[in-house]
Design a protein around this motif. Structure first.
Motif, mmCIF file in Angstrom:
data_model
loop_
_atom_site.group_PDB
_atom_site.id
_atom_site.type_symbol
_atom_site.label_atom_id
_atom_site.label_comp_id
_atom_site.label_asym_id
_atom_site.label_seq_id
_atom_site.Cartn_x
_atom_site.Cartn_y
_atom_site.Cartn_z
ATOM 1 N N PHE A 6 0.838 -1.202 0.000
ATOM 2 C CA PHE A 6 0.000 0.000 0.000
ATOM 3 C C PHE A 6 0.874 1.254 0.000
ATOM 4 O O PHE A 6 0.619 2.194 -0.761
ATOM 5 C CB PHE A 6 -0.949 -0.021 1.209
ATOM 6 N N ARG A 7 1.926 1.272 0.840
ATOM 7 C CA ARG A 7 2.851 2.422 0.856
ATOM 8 C C ARG A 7 3.551 2.559 -0.488
ATOM 9 O O ARG A 7 3.782 3.663 -0.971
ATOM 10 C CB ARG A 7 3.883 2.268 1.975
ATOM 11 N N HIS A 8 3.899 1.425 -1.069
ATOM 12 C CA HIS A 8 4.546 1.392 -2.372
ATOM 13 C C HIS A 8 3.632 2.031 -3.422
ATOM 14 O O HIS A 8 4.056 2.885 -4.209
ATOM 15 C CB HIS A 8 4.854 -0.067 -2.702
ATOM 16 N N ARG A 12 4.154 5.712 -5.429
ATOM 17 C CA ARG A 12 4.158 5.874 -6.889
ATOM 18 C C ARG A 12 3.101 6.881 -7.330
ATOM 19 O O ARG A 12 3.339 7.685 -8.222
ATOM 20 C CB ARG A 12 3.928 4.537 -7.579
ATOM 21 N N ILE A 13 1.941 6.821 -6.720
ATOM 22 C CA ILE A 13 0.894 7.782 -7.067
ATOM 23 C C ILE A 13 1.364 9.199 -6.752
ATOM 24 O O ILE A 13 1.210 10.113 -7.572
ATOM 25 C CB ILE A 13 -0.419 7.455 -6.321
ATOM 26 N N ALA A 14 1.972 9.385 -5.577
ATOM 27 C CA ALA A 14 2.446 10.718 -5.192
ATOM 28 C C ALA A 14 3.547 11.204 -6.129
ATOM 29 O O ALA A 14 3.528 12.351 -6.591
ATOM 30 C CB ALA A 14 2.947 10.698 -3.748
ATOM 31 N N PHE A 15 4.507 10.337 -6.426
ATOM 32 C CA PHE A 15 5.617 10.731 -7.298
ATOM 33 C C PHE A 15 5.127 11.068 -8.697
ATOM 34 O O PHE A 15 5.448 12.123 -9.246
ATOM 35 C CB PHE A 15 6.672 9.622 -7.351
ATOM 36 N N LEU A 16 4.351 10.176 -9.308
ATOM 37 C CA LEU A 16 3.906 10.408 -10.672
ATOM 38 C C LEU A 16 2.888 11.541 -10.744
ATOM 39 O O LEU A 16 2.853 12.287 -11.730
ATOM 40 C CB LEU A 16 3.355 9.115 -11.278
ATOM 41 N N GLY A 17 2.080 11.702 -9.699
ATOM 42 C CA GLY A 17 1.153 12.833 -9.654
ATOM 43 C C GLY A 17 1.902 14.152 -9.570
ATOM 44 O O GLY A 17 1.577 15.126 -10.262
ATOM 45 N N ALA A 18 2.925 14.204 -8.718
ATOM 46 C CA ALA A 18 3.731 15.425 -8.608
ATOM 47 C C ALA A 18 4.461 15.698 -9.917
ATOM 48 O O ALA A 18 4.540 16.855 -10.363
ATOM 49 C CB ALA A 18 4.731 15.288 -7.457
ATOM 50 N N VAL A 42 0.918 4.805 -13.216
ATOM 51 C CA VAL A 42 1.150 3.990 -12.021
ATOM 52 C C VAL A 42 1.008 2.516 -12.380
ATOM 53 O O VAL A 42 1.851 1.691 -12.021
ATOM 54 C CB VAL A 42 0.193 4.392 -10.872
ATOM 55 N N TRP A 43 -0.049 2.175 -13.091
ATOM 56 C CA TRP A 43 -0.254 0.783 -13.501
ATOM 57 C C TRP A 43 0.918 0.291 -14.337
ATOM 58 O O TRP A 43 1.449 -0.797 -14.096
ATOM 59 C CB TRP A 43 -1.566 0.656 -14.291
ATOM 60 N N LEU A 44 1.354 1.102 -15.321
ATOM 61 C CA LEU A 44 2.463 0.710 -16.174
ATOM 62 C C LEU A 44 3.754 0.559 -15.371
ATOM 63 O O LEU A 44 4.514 -0.378 -15.574
ATOM 64 C CB LEU A 44 2.653 1.726 -17.302
ATOM 65 N N SER A 45 3.983 1.470 -14.425
ATOM 66 C CA SER A 45 5.203 1.378 -13.617
ATOM 67 C C SER A 45 5.199 0.116 -12.756
ATOM 68 O O SER A 45 6.245 -0.492 -12.551
ATOM 69 C CB SER A 45 5.374 2.620 -12.736
ATOM 70 N N LEU A 46 4.036 -0.285 -12.274
ATOM 71 C CA LEU A 46 3.945 -1.512 -11.493
ATOM 72 C C LEU A 46 4.185 -2.744 -12.363
ATOM 73 O O LEU A 46 4.731 -3.736 -11.898
ATOM 74 C CB LEU A 46 2.586 -1.604 -10.802
ATOM 75 N N ARG A 47 3.809 -2.652 -13.630
ATOM 76 C CA ARG A 47 4.064 -3.767 -14.551
ATOM 77 C C ARG A 47 5.541 -3.854 -14.916
ATOM 78 O O ARG A 47 6.099 -4.934 -15.014
ATOM 79 C CB ARG A 47 3.226 -3.613 -15.832
ATOM 80 N N ALA A 56 12.838 4.806 -4.533
ATOM 81 C CA ALA A 56 12.947 5.716 -3.401
ATOM 82 C C ALA A 56 12.860 7.129 -3.956
ATOM 83 O O ALA A 56 13.800 7.634 -4.570
ATOM 84 C CB ALA A 56 14.257 5.493 -2.657
ATOM 85 N N VAL A 57 11.707 7.762 -3.769
ATOM 86 C CA VAL A 57 11.446 9.064 -4.362
ATOM 87 C C VAL A 57 12.480 10.090 -3.922
ATOM 88 O O VAL A 57 12.985 10.871 -4.733
ATOM 89 C CB VAL A 57 10.013 9.540 -4.024
ATOM 90 N N TRP A 58 12.847 10.067 -2.654
ATOM 91 C CA TRP A 58 13.820 11.067 -2.186
ATOM 92 C C TRP A 58 15.172 10.873 -2.856
ATOM 93 O O TRP A 58 15.890 11.830 -3.117
ATOM 94 C CB TRP A 58 13.929 11.039 -0.665
#
Length: 164
Positions: A6-8, A12-18, A42-47, A56-58
Motif C-alpha cells: 500500500f505504501r509502495h 508511486r501515485i504521489a511521485f507520478l502525480g507530482a 502507475v499501472w504501467l510502472s507496477l508492470r 525511493a522518491v527522495w
C-alpha cells in the motif's frame, strides 16, 4: 507485506502525480487529463518495475540536480561542437554492461537518451547499446555512474560491477 504494498502504491501515485503537475501545471484541463494519465502511469510502472524493488522518491529527487547539471553541460558541449568550424565529431556505437533489472534498464536508457550526445538504442544480452556523438569523449565512464545512481533509487544500493 500488505502495508508495504500500500505504501509502495501511494508512493508511486504521489511521485507520478507530482511529476504530472510539474510538467503540465495546475490548469484544470491538465489536471483532468492527469486523472487518467497518472493512474495509467502507475499501472504501467507496477508492470515494468514490480515489488519488492521500489523507487525511493527522495533518492530520485536527490539525483535530479546532477541530472540537470549533466544535461546542461552536455547541451553546451553539443552546441560547441555544432558551431565549431571543425565540428569535432566521432560518432559511433558502444556496448556497456548493465546490471539492473528490466525496469531499471529502461530508466537508464531513457535518462541517457535525454542527455545531449547520447542515444540508448536497445539492449543485447546484459549490455546497453548506445550511440554517441563522440566515442572519444569519455561517456563510458559516466554511464556506470548513472547506472549506480538508478540502482540506488530502486534498491537503495549501487548495482554490482564486474570484478567487484
Amino acid at each position: 507485506m500488505q502495508g508495504f504494498a500500500f505504501r509502495h502504491l501511494l508512493g508511486r501515485i504521489a511521485f507520478l502525480g507530482a511529476l504530472w503537475v510539474v510538467l503540465s501545471g495546475l490548469e484544470p484541463k491538465a489536471l483532468a487529463v492527469g486523472t487518467v494519465a497518472v493512474p495509467a502511469a502507475v499501472w504501467l510502472s507496477l508492470r515494468l518495475l514490480p515489488g519488492p524493488r521500489h523507487l525511493a522518491v527522495w533518492r530520485a529527487l536527490r539525483h535530479l540536480p546532477a541530472f540537470l547539471g549533466a544535461s546542461l553541460l552536455g547541451g553546451l558541449d553539443v552546441a560547441r561542437r555544432a558551431l565549431s568550424p571543425r565540428m569535432p565529431l566521432a560518432p559511433g556505437w558502444v556496448e556497456v554492461p548493465v546490471h539492473l533489472p528490466d525496469g531499471g534498464r529502461v530508466a537508464l536508457g531513457a535518462e541517457l537518451s535525454l542527455m545531449p550526445g547520447t542515444l540508448a538504442a536497445g539492449t543485447r544480452n546484459d549490455r546497453l547499446l548506445i550511440h554517441l556523438l563522440d566515442v572519444n569523449a569519455g561517456f563510458e565512464d559516466a554511464i556506470p555512474r548513472e547506472e549506480a545512481a538508478i540502482a540506488a533509487m530502486i534498491d537503495g544500493e549501487p548495482a554490482p560491477r564486474e570484478g567487484g
